[in-house]
Structure formats: C-alpha cells, structure tokens
Design a protein around this motif. Structure first.
Motif, PDB file in Angstrom:
ATOM      1  N   PRO A 208       0.833  -1.208   0.000  1.00 39.15           N
ATOM      2  CA  PRO A 208       0.000   0.000   0.000  1.00 39.15           C
ATOM      3  C   PRO A 208       0.863   1.253   0.000  1.00 39.15           C
ATOM      4  O   PRO A 208       1.958   1.262   0.548  1.00 39.15           O
ATOM      5  N   LYS A 209       0.351   2.316  -0.595  1.00 36.61           N
ATOM      6  CA  LYS A 209       1.139   3.533  -0.775  1.00 36.61           C
ATOM      7  C   LYS A 209       0.463   4.695  -0.048  1.00 36.61           C
ATOM      8  O   LYS A 209      -0.720   4.969  -0.247  1.00 36.61           O
ATOM      9  N   PHE A 210       1.269   5.371   0.782  1.00 37.75           N
ATOM     10  CA  PHE A 210       0.766   6.446   1.629  1.00 37.75           C
ATOM     11  C   PHE A 210       1.280   7.799   1.133  1.00 37.75           C
ATOM     12  O   PHE A 210       2.367   7.882   0.549  1.00 37.75           O
ATOM     13  N   PRO A 211       0.540   8.863   1.389  1.00 41.23           N
ATOM     14  CA  PRO A 211       1.054  10.198   1.052  1.00 41.23           C
ATOM     15  C   PRO A 211       2.322  10.504   1.853  1.00 41.23           C
ATOM     16  O   PRO A 211       2.295  10.423   3.084  1.00 41.23           O
ATOM     17  N   PRO A 212       3.414  10.851   1.202  1.00 38.04           N
ATOM     18  CA  PRO A 212       4.675  11.113   1.911  1.00 38.04           C
ATOM     19  C   PRO A 212       4.774  12.573   2.341  1.00 38.04           C
ATOM     20  O   PRO A 212       5.701  13.295   1.963  1.00 38.04           O
ATOM     21  N   SER A 213       3.838  13.039   3.166  1.00 39.62           N
ATOM     22  CA  SER A 213       3.679  14.472   3.409  1.00 39.62           C
ATOM     23  C   SER A 213       4.923  15.147   3.975  1.00 39.62           C
ATOM     24  O   SER A 213       5.373  16.171   3.430  1.00 39.62           O
ATOM     25  N   PRO A 214       5.540  14.667   5.082  1.00 39.34           N
ATOM     26  CA  PRO A 214       6.733  15.350   5.580  1.00 39.34           C
ATOM     27  C   PRO A 214       7.878  15.356   4.569  1.00 39.34           C
ATOM     28  O   PRO A 214       8.623  16.338   4.475  1.00 39.34           O
ATOM     29  N   VAL A 215       8.020  14.271   3.809  1.00 39.90           N
ATOM     30  CA  VAL A 215       9.066  14.214   2.788  1.00 39.90           C
ATOM     31  C   VAL A 215       8.827  15.268   1.706  1.00 39.90           C
ATOM     32  O   VAL A 215       9.766  15.908   1.218  1.00 39.90           O
ATOM     33  N   LEU A 216       7.569  15.475   1.328  1.00 42.40           N
ATOM     34  CA  LEU A 216       7.261  16.480   0.323  1.00 42.40           C
ATOM     35  C   LEU A 216       7.634  17.873   0.809  1.00 42.40           C
ATOM     36  O   LEU A 216       8.124  18.709   0.037  1.00 42.40           O
ATOM     37  N   GLU A 217       7.391  18.149   2.088  1.00 44.18           N
ATOM     38  CA  GLU A 217       7.779  19.450   2.639  1.00 44.18           C
ATOM     39  C   GLU A 217       9.295  19.625   2.553  1.00 44.18           C
ATOM     40  O   GLU A 217       9.785  20.709   2.191  1.00 44.18           O
TER      41      GLU A 217
END
Length: 702
Positions: A208-217
């Motif tokens: 499953p694939k999760f939004p990589p939110s902190p990495v995107l920041e």
C-alpha cells in the motif's frame, strides 16, 4: 447493559459502548481490577475510521458468546490509538517483535501490570488456513495463563526488557554537544529518495502507498533553498512534482469534493482506502500551498496545485469543521450504500448514477464525464468507482467538471455520509491552523484565516489552562491525558504560522508560552521524551510494559515526529527573538538526524525540512506600519519568500511592539507608511516600501 465507554471523548470508544464486552478505558483502574481478579488483560487498539476494526467489532465484540468468554476470563480494555499514541506505539512494537507484523485492530494480551505476552491484529470469527479464530486465541491464552503461568511471565519480562532497550535508545540527550549536520546530508537524502521512487506513478515504494507528506515538505524546501546545489534542487523539485501529480490526479484525491484518502491499496493510487484523516489533509494542504508559492513544475503545474489546495481547504472547513471551533479527526471509510455498509460507498459512482445526477438534458455531458473519469462499462457498469482521471485534465474537461460540480456534490450529499470522529486532537489541529494560515495567503483566500483562528481559539482556551495542554477535547470540553510532545510542538507551529499570517501578537505569545512549558515538561536529566515527565496520566501500564523506560520516537509516521516539530518551532522562535538557548536546543535535536536517516530519508522528512530551515536561515522579515493595501502586498511578498529559513513578523504600530524582538526599533515610514525590513541575525538591510524591492532583497538571499 452499557459498559464504561459511553462518556469517552473518543468516538471510537463510544462506538463500542453498547458492546456486550465489559470494556474499560485504558488506565490504572483496569489494571488494578486485573490484579485483584488475577486474570490477564486483553487490550484492543484501533481508531474510528478503521475498516477492519469495525469488521472485528461486528464479528466478535458484538457476539454475546465471545463477550461472555472475554468477561469471565479477562479484563478488556479499549484504546483509541489517536487518543493514546503512546500506548499504541508500545504495544505495536510488542506485536511486531512477537509476530513480525502489525496493524489495526491491534490485539494484545498482557499481564495485570501491562507487560504484553501475546499479540496479533485482526482475528476472524472462524478459523481459516494460517489464521486461528478469535475464540481459539482466547482459549489458548487462557490455557497458557492457567497451566503455564511461569513461562508466560518469563516471556512478558523478556519482551518488556527488550522493548525498553529499543525505546530508550531513541532518547535524545539535549545537553550533549551538538554535532554539525553537513549540508551534503540533504543532497544525499534527495538521492536516497530518488532510489526508492516509483517513477511511473509518483511517490515512494509499492502498495500500500501512503502520502509522503513530511518528505514532500523537505523536497519543496530543498528545491527553494539557495544553498542547495542546482542539480539537487531541481531533482527535488521534479521528485515532489511527480508525487503530487500522481496523488492529485488519482483516486486518492477526491476530485469532486476535495480532500485525500488515507492511502491507496494499489501502487498506482487507483484504489483508495477511503477514510479521510485530518492529519493527512492538514499536511497536504500546507504542502500544496507551499508548492503554489514555489511556482509549481513541469510535472505538476502551479494551477493544478492551486485548484487541489482550494478544494482541500474547502473540504476541511466544510466536512471536518466543528461548531465549537477546531476540526474533527476523521471521516470513516465505510458508509451505507443500497442498505449495507460499503467501504467507499459515499464516494463511488456508476454511469447510471452519474447520468441521473446531471439530468437527461445533459446526457452528453454525463457520457463524457463518465469517460473522462473511467467509470466501468459493459458487464461491470453497475460497479461503482471513484471519479478520478489518472492524468491531467485538459481545459475543456476541467470546464466540464466545473459546470457540473455543484450538481454532483448535491447528489452525493443526499447519500448517507460516512461517520465522523468529532474528537479534537491538539497537535493535528495545530497542523491544520498552520495549513490554513499559509493557504489563505498562497491561494489569496483571506477567509480561510477565520477557520484557522477558530481552531486556534479552541486550542488556546479549551485545551490550554496556562500550565499544560490537554491532548483531546469533545463538544467543547477537554478531557483525558496531557498532550504529548507532538501536541505542544504542533500547536506552537500553528500559532507561529497564524501570527505570521495575521500579525496578531497573541498567537506569538501563546507559541512562546507553549515552548517554555514544553522545555520544562519534556526534558528531564538532559533527555527529551515524547510524554511529559511530570505526567502520571500517561504512565499506566506503559512504563511497566517497557521495563520503566521513557519513550521518544524520532521517526515520522503519519505525522511528523514530536522532536522534529519541536526543533522547527524552536528555530522559528529563535529567529523572532534571537534566543540562543532555543536555537541550541533545536541544534541538539537536529544532531540526531544521521541516526534517524539510518532508517531511510522517508522516516526523517520533517527533520530534514527543519535542517533546510537551519541552513538557510534565519531570514527575518519585519513588516511594519499602518494596515493598508500596501502592507498587505508586502506581507504577501514576505510569506512567499523562497528561503525555508524565513519568518515574518507584522506590526501595526509606528513604534514596534517590544514583545516581539524582531519588530523592536523598526518603525514604519512617514505617517505610518508600511515598510519591510529584511534581516539576518537581527542585522537588517535598509527598509523597502514596495513588494518589488522586497522581492529583490529576498532573491539576493536577504
């Protein structure tokens, strides 16, 4: 007869209040009863939007025979992992140590003192190959407890000792000399992320694939940092663009109503797990706002990001906004469809439903919309699917959707909506405040500040009593444990962002107060931990389960780690105030970056983002003078500054407020005309009066 969960602030616990299981909330009372009865403890951990938690509840916890077995042989405890992430972290580690896997619902069997001796996740009502039934598990655990007690206690002791060592290893010595983090580590992190990217669909890893939110920041900050090498900056920009494009054009994003689902079951983002969480959407809204400020990329243009951010901000306020202020925690994955509970039932469409919604007079438009969004045809035409194109829409397709969006939303609103968990979690709401404050300026939507203010007001008056911050509130009343490190730091992050967006000094003052209290309550003997040292509420069973260890998890999970959020807020305060003490504490936390990076850059996204701010800053921007249109333009230019190390202070008065050192001694122009000062370490360049001049100074690196 109702159990003891009915009055809980947690919707997840209240969902189980009518179960025949004699549930108790997590706390000393439950463990004391287990000791008195000399029985093991069964701890069931989940959250309100968890699909398989609902399945196990219906199959086992609503079954009277199963409930009778639990009530006779165990003390049963229900835990909301969102309310008690400290408890969840400990027992999830125990489950992974024993079984090699984890997930929710999490099922733990423990001694009366809280030390786990057996663990698993979902157990079915009937056995099937490779997985025993829940009743078989209950019988086996009881047999071990009554017939092999000594072996059970030895296993629990060994596991607690091992977990204590693991958790203690992460504790941060904030008094140790802070080693320097090399800028090359940030370039190396970008290279490491490229190696784990899914270049076809965007994002990282497989299903499953999760939004990589902190990495995107982190990637956005790296792309905008003037100190990063050109190749690394461009690689970061392209990497973030591919991930954002993959998510925003997919079923993970609700193209009709806005907002992101928790994760995708498939690597191509085409099949979401439909629960929608505040923490995901707060982080992604802020990421999208920052992407708009950055200017977008070929992979994901600024205009697309603007539209996705606007839809998500509207969804956040419309669907999660609460009457008392603040934002609810989540929407369930399941909703009623054709008389039964279906995962994603609220969000999926058939071609027939789409045609009925837009009406016969728009039959051609319905056919075209169904084609654009890939709804099933032929023998599968009755199978509902989410509206997602899997690609960028062209101008005509976008106009077609906009013409019919209100009609389709109205039709969807007539369906039974998914359940909502109305508890307010302090740290998550702090992230939402920061997101709305930034989005208000990036999207030129000043009305979004109203939602940010209302949430901040609830946090500052209901969750905060002047001495400590409570983690959870419900219906305008706070209850439960003291906030964890991430709650204090998340609220400080939100308050600083709201101050920069509004110039309202009270939010700066509250952020400063939160950091002062956090430094006292989360540091003891020179060690930083995730729970307040003086708090007895969070200790029931947890420290015993860890053989007395304190805990700190420096890795990002669904939200940034508390330590990394604290480091970012400390850096912001140091830039506003000149506090060497706060910058030194932030540097001590950043010194742990290499250790966190050992788990891979995806575990260290927010700490990497803070490191970018530390290398690039501080760039201090003071905007002072009367609150007219020109000052607004200066603030907009300041907030859109490319440096990840920038902070913005805004003052109304010709003589700046001494409360905020960055404003002190920096008056406005003649008759209070607005001026902007660009400073580094409180040494400022000549003030400027136009956004163009301010932009030139900022592009020159301050």
């Amino acid at each position: 007869m109702a159990n003891r969960l009915a009055g809980s602030p947690s919707a997840y616990l209240r969902q189980h209040a009518a179960n025949p299981v004699d549930w108790q909330p997590y706390g000393d009372e439950a463990f004391s009863e287990a000791k008195r009865r000399d029985v093991p403890v069964f701890i069931s951990i989940g959250y309100a939007a968890c699909h398989w938690c609902h399945v196990m509840a219906h199959e086992s916890f609503e079954d009277r025979a199963t409930a009778e077995a639990l009530n006779q042989r165990f003390v049963s405890i229900k835990v909301d992992r969102e309310e008690r992430p400290d408890v969840d972290a400990v027992y999830m580690a125990a489950c992974q140590a024993m079984s090699g896997q984890g997930g929710w619902p999490l099922s733990i069997f423990a001694l009366p003192d809280g030390r786990a001796f057996y663990a698993g996740t979902y157990f079915p009502p009937l056995p099937y190959p490779g997985r025993p039934s829940f009743r078989q598990i209950l019988d086996a655990v009881w047999e071990a407890w009554t017939e092999r007690r000594e072996a059970v206690e030895q296993q629990a002791a060994a596991l607690a000792e091992g977990l204590g060592g693991v958790f203690s290893a992460h504790l941060l010595d904030v008094e140790a000399p802070a080693g320097a983090v090399e800028p090359q580590a940030l370039d190396a992190a970008v290279a490491g992320l490229i190696r784990t990217e899914d270049p076809e669909h965007g994002g990282f890893g497989g299903a499953p694939k999760f939004p990589p939110s902190p990495v995107l920041e982190f990637l956005i900050r790296h792309a905008s940092a003037t100190s990063s090498s050109g190749g690394s900056a461009e690689a970061a920009r392209a990497l973030a663009g591919r991930a954002l494009a993959g998510m925003c054009r997919s079923a993970l994003f609700d193209a009709l109503g806005g907002g992101f689902a928790r994760y995708s079951v498939t690597a191509d983002w085409s099949l979401p797990h439909y629960e929608k969480m505040l923490y995901d959407n707060a982080q992604l809204l802020r990421v999208l706002a920052h992407w708009v400020w950055l200017g977008g990329s070929d992979e994901f243009p600024r205009e697309e990001a603007h539209e996705a951010a606007a839809l998500t901000a509207d969804w956040l306020i419309r669907e999660l906004g609460l009457p008392e202020g603040g934002f609810a925690s989540s929407l369930d994955a399941d909703s009623e469809r054709d008389g039964r509970s279906v995962e994603g039932g609220y969000y999926v469409w058939t071609r027939r439903e789409l045609a009925e919604a837009v009406g016969r007079e728009h039959a051609d438009a319905a056919v075209r919309l169904a084609s654009v969004f890939g709804l099933p045809i032929g023998e599968h035409s009755d199978h509902g699917a989410p509206l997602h194109p899997g690609r960028a829409l062209d101008v005509g397709e976008r106009e077609l959707l906009e013409r019919h969006r209100a009609t389709l939303l109205a039709a969807r609103a007539r369906r039974t909506p998914p359940g909502r968990d109305d508890k307010v979690v302090a740290g998550w709401n702090g992230l939402a405040v920061a997101a709305l404050a930034d989005a208000a300026w990036a999207l030129e939507r000043p009305e979004l500040l109203d939602g940010a203010r209302r949430a901040a007001e609830l946090l500052a008056t209901v969750h905060w009593d002047g001495e400590r911050l409570l983690r959870v509130s419900h219906a305008g009343s706070a209850a439960g444990i003291e906030g964890l490190l991430g709650d204090y730091a998340g609220c400080a992050e939100g308050a600083f962002s709201l101050y920069g967006a509004t110039g309202e000094e009270r939010w700066y003052a509250w952020a400063e107060e939160l950091l002062e209290v956090a430094a006292r309550r989360f540091v003891a003997d020179g060690l930083l931990s995730d729970e307040a040292v003086a708090s007895g509420e969070a200790s029931a069973g947890v420290r015993i389960a860890l053989a007395g260890a304190r805990t700190l998890d420096p890795h990002d999970n669904e939200t940034p780690s508390g330590a990394s959020l604290l480091a970012g807020a400390l850096l912001a305060h140091a830039a506003y105030s000149g506090s060497a003490q706060h910058r030194a504490l932030a540097s001590s936390i950043l010194a742990g970056l290499p250790r966190v990076l050992a788990q891979g850059p995806r575990a260290a996204g927010w700490l990497l983002a803070v490191a970018e701010a530390a290398f690039a800053g501080p760039v201090e921007i003071a905007v002072v003078g009367r609150p007219d249109g020109n000052r607004r333009h200066l603030v907009a230019a300041a907030l859109a500054a490319p440096s990840p190390g920038r902070v913005v202070a805004v003052g109304d008065h010709e003589a700046a407020d001494e409360r905020i050192p960055l404003l002190a001694g920096r008056p406005g122009g003649p008759d209070g005309a607005p001026l902007a000062y660009v400073c580094r370490d409180f040494a400022c360049r000549l003030p400027v009066s136009t956004p163009e001049e301010l932009g030139e100074q900022l592009r020159a690196g301050g």
